[in-house]
Enzyme design. Structure first.
Site, PDB file in Angstrom:
ATOM      1  N   SER A  19      36.978  -9.175  15.452  1.00 12.31           N
ATOM      2  CA  SER A  19      36.361  -7.962  15.810  1.00 12.31           C
ATOM      3  C   SER A  19      36.230  -7.105  14.180  1.00 12.31           C
ATOM      4  O   SER A  19      35.503  -7.875  13.650  1.00 12.31           O
ATOM      5  CB  SER A  19      37.096  -7.024  16.810  1.00 12.31           C
ATOM      6  OG  SER A  19      36.589  -5.837  17.251  1.00 12.31           O
ATOM      7  N   HIS A  46      33.171  -9.298  18.162  1.00 12.17           N
ATOM      8  CA  HIS A  46      32.706  -7.799  19.235  1.00 12.17           C
ATOM      9  C   HIS A  46      31.597  -7.577  18.456  1.00 12.17           C
ATOM     10  O   HIS A  46      31.525  -7.326  17.055  1.00 12.17           O
ATOM     11  CB  HIS A  46      33.883  -7.227  19.233  1.00 12.17           C
ATOM     12  CG  HIS A  46      35.193  -7.732  19.871  1.00 12.17           C
ATOM     13  ND1 HIS A  46      36.336  -6.955  19.812  1.00 12.17           N
ATOM     14  CD2 HIS A  46      35.332  -8.624  20.717  1.00 12.17           C
ATOM     15  CE1 HIS A  46      37.359  -7.577  20.547  1.00 12.17           C
ATOM     16  NE2 HIS A  46      36.635  -8.706  21.157  1.00 12.17           N
ATOM     17  N   ASP A 139      42.236  -7.805  22.690  1.00 12.11           N
ATOM     18  CA  ASP A 139      41.660  -8.886  23.191  1.00 12.11           C
ATOM     19  C   ASP A 139      41.945 -10.256  22.638  1.00 12.11           C
ATOM     20  O   ASP A 139      42.103 -10.392  21.432  1.00 12.11           O
ATOM     21  CB  ASP A 139      40.026  -8.715  22.825  1.00 12.11           C
ATOM     22  CG  ASP A 139      38.856  -9.757  23.385  1.00 12.11           C
ATOM     23  OD1 ASP A 139      39.500 -10.188  24.678  1.00 12.11           O
ATOM     24  OD2 ASP A 139      38.136 -10.248  22.892  1.00 12.11           O
TER      25      ASP A 139
END
Length: 199
Positions: A19, A46, A139
């Site tokens: 991310s 992401h 995540d």
């Protein structure tokens, strides 16, 4: 005598998730992998789903591997890097084809590492290698548990080289991470594991 190209890889797939700070981390890793890398590579980064992603084009400039945005139904093959499309979860099916879905967000994100890792664990089991890189939130933590349950291995980026340590920290807290490594050591670890089965 066996030649290098006849050596069977110890892992069939490498799944990477990132991310915040992920572009730099992914560029660093992919730039150090050889053009004849014998495993499939799938990537979740992401990103906002509101705009077209240039991630594949950017990564293509820094690696000898072919990088492309994954397309629904295509077969994943060794030596190619497949990146998730914006606002689509990326899954690898049991027949090694790709599915892109807009099912519910996980940890408020889509694409999600959880979805990718769980699908890779189911298909490739002990021949799956997951790599969780810099990023916020949790995540990937359930995904690495799935990877380990099926016999696969997990690498996490260390805190000192992570722009944001949320994702690696959550993965490490599960107890399912096999190696915690600085960013500049991860590509060599992937090569050694895929080619030889050990670091």
């Amino acid at each position: 005598m066996a030649t290098e190209c006849s050596i069977s890889p110890a892992f069939d797939i490498v799944a990477l998730a990132a991310s915040a700070g992920g572009l730099n981390a992914l560029s660093c890793i992919l730039s150090s992998l050889p053009a004849d890398f014998p495993a499939r590579i799938v990537v979740v980064q992401h990103m906002s789903g509101q705009h077209r992603s240039f991630l594949a084009e950017i990564l293509n400039r820094c690696t000898p591997l072919r990088v492309k945005q994954a397309e629904e139904g295509e077969q994943v093959i060794p030596g190619t890097v497949y990146v998730a499309a914006p606002d689509r979860h990326l899954l690898v099916n049991l027949d090694s084809t790709v599915s892109l879905t807009q099912t519910e967000k996980v940890h408020s994100v889509r694409p999600s590492a959880e979805i990718l890792f769980k699908s890779v664990a189911e298909k490739y089991q002990k021949r799956a290698l997951a790599v969780i890189l810099t990023g916020a939130n949790m995540d990937g933590s359930k995904g690495v548990e799935a990877i380990k349950k099926m016999g696969g291995k997990v690498i996490a980026q260390d805190e000192s080289t992570s722009q944001v340590f949320g994702m690696p920290a959550a993965a490490i807290d599960t107890g399912c991470v096999d190696w915690i490594l600085p960013l500049d050591k991860i590509a060599d670890a992937i090569k050694n594991l895929v080619m030889g089965g050990q670091i």
